[in-house]
Design a protein around this motif. Sequence first.
Motif, PDB file in Angstrom:
ATOM      1  N   UNK A 270     -43.875  43.281  22.862  1.00  0.00           N
ATOM      2  CA  UNK A 270     -44.315  41.922  22.584  1.00  0.00           C
ATOM      3  C   UNK A 270     -43.554  40.995  23.523  1.00  0.00           C
ATOM      4  N   UNK A 271     -44.232  40.319  24.446  1.00  0.00           N
ATOM      5  CA  UNK A 271     -43.531  39.513  25.455  1.00  0.00           C
ATOM      6  C   UNK A 271     -42.893  38.270  24.836  1.00  0.00           C
ATOM      7  N   UNK A 272     -41.743  37.887  25.380  1.00  0.00           N
ATOM      8  CA  UNK A 272     -41.037  36.690  24.902  1.00  0.00           C
ATOM      9  C   UNK A 272     -41.791  35.436  25.337  1.00  0.00           C
ATOM     10  N   UNK A 273     -41.729  34.397  24.492  1.00  0.00           N
ATOM     11  CA  UNK A 273     -42.317  33.109  24.835  1.00  0.00           C
ATOM     12  C   UNK A 273     -43.825  33.072  24.798  1.00  0.00           C
ATOM     13  N   UNK A 274     -44.464  34.096  24.265  1.00  0.00           N
ATOM     14  CA  UNK A 274     -45.923  34.168  24.205  1.00  0.00           C
ATOM     15  C   UNK A 274     -46.406  34.196  22.757  1.00  0.00           C
TER      16      UNK A 274
ATOM     17  N   UNK B  51     -47.528  24.546  19.729  1.00  0.00           N
ATOM     18  CA  UNK B  51     -46.198  25.188  19.720  1.00  0.00           C
ATOM     19  C   UNK B  51     -46.050  26.070  20.954  1.00  0.00           C
ATOM     20  N   UNK B  52     -47.098  26.819  21.279  1.00  0.00           N
ATOM     21  CA  UNK B  52     -47.022  27.696  22.448  1.00  0.00           C
ATOM     22  C   UNK B  52     -46.872  26.894  23.737  1.00  0.00           C
ATOM     23  N   UNK B  53     -47.564  25.768  23.811  1.00  0.00           N
ATOM     24  CA  UNK B  53     -47.536  24.977  25.042  1.00  0.00           C
ATOM     25  C   UNK B  53     -46.246  24.179  25.206  1.00  0.00           C
TER      26      UNK B  53
ATOM     27  N   UNK C  61     -52.122  35.150  23.628  1.00  0.00           N
ATOM     28  CA  UNK C  61     -51.827  35.812  24.905  1.00  0.00           C
ATOM     29  C   UNK C  61     -52.013  37.320  24.794  1.00  0.00           C
ATOM     30  N   UNK C  62     -51.718  37.858  23.629  1.00  0.00           N
ATOM     31  CA  UNK C  62     -51.837  39.299  23.418  1.00  0.00           C
ATOM     32  C   UNK C  62     -52.261  39.554  21.981  1.00  0.00           C
TER      33      UNK C  62
ATOM     34  N   UNK D  99     -54.545  47.140  22.612  1.00  0.00           N
ATOM     35  CA  UNK D  99     -53.738  45.976  22.974  1.00  0.00           C
ATOM     36  C   UNK D  99     -54.459  45.252  24.105  1.00  0.00           C
ATOM     37  N   UNK D 100     -54.597  43.928  24.012  1.00  0.00           N
ATOM     38  CA  UNK D 100     -55.227  43.158  25.076  1.00  0.00           C
ATOM     39  C   UNK D 100     -55.466  41.735  24.610  1.00  0.00           C
TER      40      UNK D 100
END
Length: 610
Positions: free
Chosen positions: A386-390, A545-547, A567-568, A581-582
């Motif tokens: 799970x990528x950080x900040x996404x 929040x994401x932006x 994002x994922x 996953x995508x």
Amino acid sequence: MKQVVSQTKDWLKRAGYLGLTARSAGTLLMLNAVATILEALGVGIFLPIFQYIRVEGDISALTEESRLWAFLVQGYASVGIALNLVVLLGTAFTLFLARQVFIYIRLVYESGIRENLAKLLRDKTFRSYLAADTSYHDSMHVGGLVNVMTTETRSAINVLLAPLPLIGYFFVLLAYTSVLSMLSLEMTMVAAVVLMAAAWLPRFWMQKSAVTGRHLSGANTNMSTFLVSRLKSPRLVRLSGMEGAELEQFEALTDQQQRHSRRAAALLARTEVALEPFVIGMSCVFLYTAVTVLNMRIEEIGLFLVIALRLLPVIKAVLTQWQSVLGGLGAIEAVESRLQAMDRARELHSGTVPFQSLKQHIEFKNVVFSYPGSVRWALNIESLRIPAGKLTAIVGPSGGGKSTFVDMLPKLRRPQQGDVRLDNISIEAFELESLRNGIAYAPQHPQIFDGTVAQHIRYGMRDASDEQVEQAARLAFAHDFIENLPNKYNTLLGEDAIRLSGGQRQRLDLARALVRQAPILVLDEPTSNLDAESEEAFRKAMLRIRQETDITIIVIAHRLSTVANADQIVVLNNEGRVDAVGNHAELLRAGGWYARAYGTQQANDQKEVG
């Protein structure tokens, strides 16, 4: 004797475990002992009073007759007081008055100990509950815990303190027996036999009191469990037409409580009623024997009867107190059992590394988990990042392990195999408190306690400033509706904030999670119970929040339209495995569960609009 020693050890062990200190117990015993000595002296002084009356104040004759009188005359003379009837009566009154003063001090002190023990036990129980692991919370009935912290705690304290007055009563018996033996050793032995027979009399129903007490404790637990679950759901009960059935069940529980309570009271009453006639009858036999056989003097007979009659309530108090102890064993066992169970279920604090931020990714590697008694895996993930900040969404069919997945992050549950890693560091290496401080969580059904809007948002961070509270509310798209409330951020919400809509409660709770400014935000099916308009407002809040932040957002989603811009997207199948996953477009092209579920939801939405 061995049984007494064993019971004493058990009591000392329980007393220490439940918070009664040796200092407090010793002080109570000391106050009891002083009051007992004063009472014995106050009763004992009636012998020289009766003797003084018999000889019509001839002190010289009494001095020649008794060493006690020589001691009394010398003692009063040393403080410049001439001995007479007024002085003797005044001494008796002073001794009893001093006894009452010490009894008052003891009662006040004992009350303070009771309240302090109640606070300590309730604090300890709640602290142990918070420190217990999630598996314990899964299996625990809240009503049972509430019953332990209220009814059973008070009963347990009564049982815990009961041996102290029993020891005090033992001092009274010893003191009076000593005075009686000075009057007549033979009659003292007879009295001792009578008292032992009286104590033996109620042994059968005293044993039943212990069984009845355990039954009553169980009935109280059943009642509390029922009330906690039903009082939260009046709408469900009424709209299901189940008022009659629920009332019938409630009445059955109250009948159970009443039956055991009445049984306990009846057993206690038997001891109260049966003892007195027995002792009075034996006292009449004693009086006849003292006059016709032993030729005792009238003042000796009088004092003997005074003491015997004083011993009667003492013996009754000893027996009823002990019977109350037996009846309260169920309560103290319930408290001990609950505390010990929570101690055994205490969470493991193994990490030492402080968690501060997430810069790279969260990784699940060969993570396997199953619930006790289950024959299938709740989670079985070979590899996932799970990528950080996404913004990452976790979706899939019911029973696919989505909630278990997010429970792994704050170590609410631990893998039975494999590892969860944050920036390539095992999650087990992190300090539990700092890790949880770094993960903000908003549940599917917001838990909003009675208080103001600002107080609820600060539940995420108690020392948050007004500016931080408002900033979190703006980020959660909650500021505008808060401003329209009667007192804005100081508006009282009431329990569960029933005056707010579902979407407003959800965004208010999101503000509570955001005010912590944690690097990881977990949202558990935040829109599953919202209408289309509320869902859209919440979706915009997530995108903002994401932006505007670098927070890593993980969303468990039932409504796939909510996370279409994630994002994922991770799809878990009903075996707890990663199925795909995508992003949204990639998963639609790939077909499979996500494409079918999304298509079904869209078709249902169009039918509702049409």
